[in-house]
Design a protein around this motif. Structure first.
Motif, PDB file in Angstrom:
ATOM      1  N   MET A 315       0.836  -1.351   0.059  1.00  0.00           N
ATOM      2  CA  MET A 315      -0.136  -0.078   0.042  1.00  0.00           C
ATOM      3  C   MET A 315       0.964   1.155   0.121  1.00  0.00           C
ATOM      4  SD  MET A 315      -3.181  -0.945   0.245  1.00  0.00           S
ATOM      5  CE  MET A 315      -4.240   0.200   0.777  1.00  0.00           C
ATOM      6  N   GLY A 316       0.537   2.318  -0.661  1.00  0.00           N
ATOM      7  CA  GLY A 316       1.179   3.618  -0.726  1.00  0.00           C
ATOM      8  C   GLY A 316       0.974   4.419   0.704  1.00  0.00           C
ATOM      9  N   PRO A 317       1.848   5.299   0.887  1.00  0.00           N
ATOM     10  CA  PRO A 317       2.400   5.831   2.123  1.00  0.00           C
ATOM     11  C   PRO A 317       0.690   6.718   2.252  1.00  0.00           C
ATOM     12  CG  PRO A 317       3.372   6.843   0.763  1.00  0.00           C
ATOM     13  CD  PRO A 317       2.984   5.876   0.101  1.00  0.00           C
ATOM     14  N   LEU A 318       0.203   6.759   3.627  1.00  0.00           N
ATOM     15  CA  LEU A 318      -0.975   7.716   3.658  1.00  0.00           C
ATOM     16  C   LEU A 318      -0.492   9.252   4.277  1.00  0.00           C
ATOM     17  CD1 LEU A 318      -4.298   7.251   3.944  1.00  0.00           C
ATOM     18  CD2 LEU A 318      -3.680   7.000   6.443  1.00  0.00           C
ATOM     19  N   ASN A 319      -1.129  10.323   3.185  1.00  0.00           N
ATOM     20  CA  ASN A 319      -0.893  11.589   3.573  1.00  0.00           C
ATOM     21  C   ASN A 319      -1.369  11.871   5.209  1.00  0.00           C
ATOM     22  OD1 ASN A 319      -0.563  14.447   3.564  1.00  0.00           O
ATOM     23  ND2 ASN A 319      -1.402  14.766   1.377  1.00  0.00           N
ATOM     24  N   PRO A 320      -0.414  12.539   5.865  1.00  0.00           N
ATOM     25  CA  PRO A 320      -0.423  12.768   7.265  1.00  0.00           C
ATOM     26  C   PRO A 320      -1.643  13.691   7.388  1.00  0.00           C
ATOM     27  CG  PRO A 320       1.409  13.538   6.727  1.00  0.00           C
ATOM     28  CD  PRO A 320       0.886  12.771   5.460  1.00  0.00           C
ATOM     29  N   ILE A 321      -1.882  14.850   6.401  1.00  0.00           N
ATOM     30  CA  ILE A 321      -2.723  15.705   6.341  1.00  0.00           C
ATOM     31  C   ILE A 321      -3.862  15.445   5.981  1.00  0.00           C
ATOM     32  CG2 ILE A 321      -3.292  18.257   5.644  1.00  0.00           C
ATOM     33  CD1 ILE A 321      -0.276  18.594   5.068  1.00  0.00           C
ATOM     34  N   ARG A 322      -4.987  15.587   6.699  1.00  0.00           N
ATOM     35  CA  ARG A 322      -6.436  15.232   6.317  1.00  0.00           C
ATOM     36  C   ARG A 322      -6.913  15.883   5.064  1.00  0.00           C
ATOM     37  NH1 ARG A 322      -9.248  12.126  10.317  1.00  0.00           N
ATOM     38  NH2 ARG A 322     -10.853  12.059   8.701  1.00  0.00           N
ATOM     39  N   PHE A 323      -7.656  15.348   4.178  1.00  0.00           N
ATOM     40  CA  PHE A 323      -8.225  16.191   3.081  1.00  0.00           C
ATOM     41  C   PHE A 323      -9.539  17.098   3.639  1.00  0.00           C
ATOM     42  CE2 PHE A 323     -11.313  16.698  -0.430  1.00  0.00           C
ATOM     43  CZ  PHE A 323     -10.626  17.266  -1.216  1.00  0.00           C
ATOM     44  N   GLU A 324      -9.454  18.242   3.296  1.00  0.00           N
ATOM     45  CA  GLU A 324     -10.200  19.239   3.669  1.00  0.00           C
ATOM     46  C   GLU A 324     -11.226  19.857   2.268  1.00  0.00           C
ATOM     47  OE1 GLU A 324     -10.886  23.044   6.496  1.00  0.00           O
ATOM     48  OE2 GLU A 324      -8.998  22.633   5.825  1.00  0.00           O
ATOM     49  N   LEU A 325     -12.396  19.353   2.364  1.00  0.00           N
ATOM     50  CA  LEU A 325     -13.352  19.788   1.222  1.00  0.00           C
ATOM     51  C   LEU A 325     -13.468  21.146   0.950  1.00  0.00           C
ATOM     52  CD1 LEU A 325     -15.063  18.404  -1.107  1.00  0.00           C
ATOM     53  CD2 LEU A 325     -17.067  18.383   0.474  1.00  0.00           C
ATOM     54  N   LYS A 326     -13.071  21.555  -0.243  1.00  0.00           N
ATOM     55  CA  LYS A 326     -13.478  23.273  -0.487  1.00  0.00           C
ATOM     56  C   LYS A 326     -14.520  23.304  -1.070  1.00  0.00           C
ATOM     57  CE  LYS A 326      -8.380  24.031  -0.887  1.00  0.00           C
ATOM     58  NZ  LYS A 326      -7.553  24.587  -1.784  1.00  0.00           N
ATOM     59  N   GLN A 327     -15.283  24.324  -0.791  1.00  0.00           N
ATOM     60  CA  GLN A 327     -16.612  24.705  -0.997  1.00  0.00           C
ATOM     61  C   GLN A 327     -16.320  25.668  -2.209  1.00  0.00           C
ATOM     62  OE1 GLN A 327     -19.268  23.785  -0.232  1.00  0.00           O
ATOM     63  NE2 GLN A 327     -18.290  22.577   1.473  1.00  0.00           N
ATOM     64  N   ARG A 328     -17.131  25.913  -3.319  1.00  0.00           N
ATOM     65  CA  ARG A 328     -17.055  26.604  -4.532  1.00  0.00           C
ATOM     66  C   ARG A 328     -17.793  27.621  -4.702  1.00  0.00           C
ATOM     67  NH1 ARG A 328     -13.692  23.869  -7.944  1.00  0.00           N
ATOM     68  NH2 ARG A 328     -13.100  21.601  -7.478  1.00  0.00           N
ATOM     69  N   HIS A 329     -17.487  28.671  -5.015  1.00  0.00           N
ATOM     70  CA  HIS A 329     -18.020  29.839  -5.250  1.00  0.00           C
ATOM     71  C   HIS A 329     -17.706  30.956  -6.484  1.00  0.00           C
ATOM     72  CE1 HIS A 329     -20.855  33.420  -4.406  1.00  0.00           C
ATOM     73  NE2 HIS A 329     -19.692  34.036  -4.386  1.00  0.00           N
ATOM     74  N   THR A 330     -18.601  31.122  -7.253  1.00  0.00           N
ATOM     75  CA  THR A 330     -18.276  32.254  -8.491  1.00  0.00           C
ATOM     76  C   THR A 330     -18.810  33.494  -8.260  1.00  0.00           C
ATOM     77  OG1 THR A 330     -18.452  30.354  -9.862  1.00  0.00           O
ATOM     78  CG2 THR A 330     -18.755  32.412 -10.924  1.00  0.00           C
ATOM     79  N   ALA A 331     -17.663  34.611  -8.310  1.00  0.00           N
ATOM     80  CA  ALA A 331     -18.082  35.759  -8.305  1.00  0.00           C
ATOM     81  C   ALA A 331     -17.417  36.678  -9.136  1.00  0.00           C
ATOM     82  CB  ALA A 331     -17.579  36.381  -6.858  1.00  0.00           C
ATOM     83  N   THR A 332     -17.869  38.053  -9.535  1.00  0.00           N
ATOM     84  CA  THR A 332     -17.563  39.078 -10.346  1.00  0.00           C
ATOM     85  C   THR A 332     -16.408  39.971  -9.530  1.00  0.00           C
ATOM     86  OG1 THR A 332     -19.252  38.672 -11.869  1.00  0.00           O
ATOM     87  CG2 THR A 332     -17.851  40.565 -12.209  1.00  0.00           C
ATOM     88  N   VAL A 333     -15.339  40.086 -10.110  1.00  0.00           N
ATOM     89  CA  VAL A 333     -14.421  41.265  -9.407  1.00  0.00           C
ATOM     90  C   VAL A 333     -15.074  42.700  -9.805  1.00  0.00           C
ATOM     91  CG1 VAL A 333     -12.212  42.169  -9.396  1.00  0.00           C
ATOM     92  CG2 VAL A 333     -12.577  39.893 -10.013  1.00  0.00           C
ATOM     93  N   GLN A 334     -15.305  43.227  -8.533  1.00  0.00           N
ATOM     94  CA  GLN A 334     -15.898  44.468  -8.477  1.00  0.00           C
ATOM     95  C   GLN A 334     -14.756  45.772  -8.958  1.00  0.00           C
ATOM     96  OE1 GLN A 334     -17.404  45.017  -4.490  1.00  0.00           O
ATOM     97  NE2 GLN A 334     -18.608  43.309  -4.408  1.00  0.00           N
ATOM     98  N   LYS A 335     -15.648  46.875  -8.905  1.00  0.00           N
ATOM     99  CA  LYS A 335     -14.818  47.971  -9.686  1.00  0.00           C
ATOM    100  C   LYS A 335     -13.532  48.423  -8.845  1.00  0.00           C
ATOM    101  CE  LYS A 335     -18.526  49.694 -12.737  1.00  0.00           C
ATOM    102  NZ  LYS A 335     -19.262  51.015 -12.915  1.00  0.00           N
ATOM    103  N   ASN A 336     -14.073  48.120  -7.467  1.00  0.00           N
ATOM    104  CA  ASN A 336     -12.562  48.542  -6.763  1.00  0.00           C
ATOM    105  C   ASN A 336     -11.667  47.079  -6.458  1.00  0.00           C
ATOM    106  OD1 ASN A 336     -14.252  46.598  -5.407  1.00  0.00           O
ATOM    107  ND2 ASN A 336     -14.340  47.818  -3.334  1.00  0.00           N
ATOM    108  N   GLY A 337     -11.971  46.335  -7.292  1.00  0.00           N
ATOM    109  CA  GLY A 337     -10.841  45.229  -7.148  1.00  0.00           C
ATOM    110  C   GLY A 337     -10.876  44.330  -6.248  1.00  0.00           C
TER     111      GLY A 337
END
Length: 511
Positions: A315-337
């Motif tokens: 078996m391959g080595p187990l990553n010691p850092i647990r996986f953290e599921l990332k949430q996704r969001h789509t946004a438009t960059v505002q005029k102020n950046g």
């Protein structure tokens, strides 16, 4: 073939078919058939007995079968079998129905037994099965059981069905089982990670079914994986090889494992009540250990023993850092950046103003992408309506604003004169929030370049004497050239003309 030789020897010694049948425990019809083929061949007994098994088989079996293969009804049935095999795949179609149809259209055709034999032979030749050799540590098959378990809601008493996740390593057949609330992506990835932690290692590949949590778009050749599940597999260094659609043989081992846990785990949980997933999974784990430690059928070792001996080291080595599921969001960059994420604002390079960006975030991090290129990364900030920025993201005009602070204005005022510094300090203190005074301070200090330091110093003195700490007061004094009048004389004359009254405040009030 030895039976045929014995029949021929007994016949040559003068025994009859009934006697041969009794001695060799064979049917008389079979004996008669062999003798008939022998007589038909025209060969002597010594010639027949000298043939090897293959030639003898060809003499006594293949010719008879070849005759049948050349018959018109056989050829006619063979022409119908491709269509029958295709229709058999449709829902509700059975072999019995196909035979009844064949019998109606071909009353002189084969009977049910012979029809079934030829049909099965055709299916075996047209869909041969490959035997898979499973290497240690190569794959982990995963699936959900068809039959669900359940928990009881403490408050309402409602019975809640829960999904049962199953994983198996095909080489050792070590199995992992866990109950989860749903087949959603979050629960699915959590269960897969729990399986890897159970095995204390990682396989080279994970083989899932084509459920939405794992595969966004199924394909016979190259499926499109769910991005989050692909990120999970990448985190643990595993490839993902989805099973083909409607090909249960691709994951036959996990299908078989599901059937086994029905007997070894489900039966042990019957008539027991569970009020949360944790207690249910504790009971499952106890039954699972018994399942994995039981001897395999007809063998002297268990799944656990086989895993420890053959597969653990592969078996391959187990990553010691647990996986953290990332949430996704789509946004438009505002005029102020800036882009907004849950009432907080994060800066991106100002050249992306007006562009759509993808934000991947967890409870602790925020990563901003545009067309798979990371353009900003931050520690998560939960302050409502706050702004988090990086200096290099801002345009030159924005950087000037971010440089404004009380210390900056006080240093600039002190370089002109102490009275100007004191005046600016009062302007800042007069506002509820320092940022409200920044523009006033900028405007007041800009008079140094327009009218000179001396006039600005005098104007600040005049405004201080009247207790007026704002930009309009300085502007009016300079416009009326009041700063050019001697401050002491003007104050004395004003005091002589001013009547004494309890509602009138003198200059001492503003010191």
């Amino acid at each position: 073939m030895n039976k045929i030789r014995q029949v021929l020897r007994c016949y040559a010694s003068g025994s009859g078919t009934k006697s041969i049948s009794s001695m060799l425990n064979m049917s008389r019809n079979t004996v008669k058939k062999y003798l008939h083929l022998y007589q038909k061949s025209g060969l002597s007994l010594s010639e027949v007995l000298s043939l090897d098994d293959s030639s003898l088989y060809s003499l006594f079996q293949e010719k008879n079968q070849a005759c049948d293969n050349q018959s018109p009804r056989y050829q006619e049935l063979q022409s119908l079998l491709p269509d029958y095999a295709k229709r058999l795949k449709k829902k509700g179609v059975t072999r019995q129905q196909l035979f009844w149809e064949y019998q109606r259209t071909h009353p002189d055709g084969y009977a049910r037994s012979r029809f079934g034999t030829y049909f099965q032979a055709y299916l075996a030749l047209s869909h041969p099965m490959a035997r898979l050799e499973h290497k240690a540590g190569d794959k982990m098959f995963i699936d959900y059981a068809g039959d669900k378990l359940s928990i009881i809601d403490h408050e309402t008493g409602e019975i809640l069905p829960v999904e049962v996740f199953v994983a198996i390593l095909p080489c050792s057949q070590l199995t992992y089982v866990e109950a989860v609330m749903s087949q959603r992506k979050e629960d699915f990835i959590h269960a897969c990670e729990a399986a890897l932690l159970f095995y204390e290692g990682t396989p080279a590949a994970i083989v899932p079914d084509n459920l939405k949590a794992a595969v966004t778009k199924p394909s016979r050749y190259e499926a499109e994986l769910n991005e989050d599940f692909a990120a999970f597999a990448e985190h643990y260094g595993c490839a993902v090889i989805p099973a083909r659609v409607r090909k249960p043989r691709d994951k036959a081992l996990v299908e078989g494992a599901v059937k086994l846990i029905y007997r070894s785990i489900y039966t042990k949980l019957e008539d027991r009540e569970f009020y949360d997933l944790h207690s249910l999974n504790v009971a499952i784990r106890v039954a699972l250990e018994l399942h994995n430690n039981a001897l395999l059928s007809g063998r002297t070792y268990s799944r656990r023993e086989q895993f420890e001996e053959l597969e653990r080291d592969c078996m391959g080595p187990l990553n010691p850092i647990r996986f953290e599921l990332k949430q996704r969001h789509t946004a438009t960059v505002q005029k102020n950046g800036y882009v907004r994420l849950e009432r907080h604002y994060y800066s991106v390079p100002y050249r992306y103003i007006g562009k759509k960006v993808n934000i991947l975030y967890t409870g602790t991090t925020v990563d901003i992408y545009i067309k798979y290129e990371k353009i900003a990364s931050y520690a998560r900030n939960h302050k409502p309506y706050g702004y988090t920025y990086q200096e290099e993201h801002l345009a030159s005009s924005q950087r000037v604003l971010t440089d404004w602070n009380p210390e900056k204005f006080l240093r600039e005022a002190a370089s002109i004169h102490g009275d100007v510094e004191n005046y600016i300090r009062h302007v800042i203190e007069a506002k509820p929030h320092p940022e409200q005074a920044y523009k006033s301070c900028r405007g007041i200090l800009s008079f140094a370049s327009r009218v000179g330091n001396k006039r600005l110093i005098n104007a600040c003195r005049w405004a201080s004497s009247s207790g007026l700490y704002n930009y309009p007061a300085i502007e009016k004094i300079l416009k009326n050239r009041q700063d050019e009048l001697p401050l002491e004389e003007s104050i004395e004359s004003a005091e002589q003309q001013m009547p004494t009254h309890e509602n009138i405040r003198g200059k001492e009030y503003y010191n």
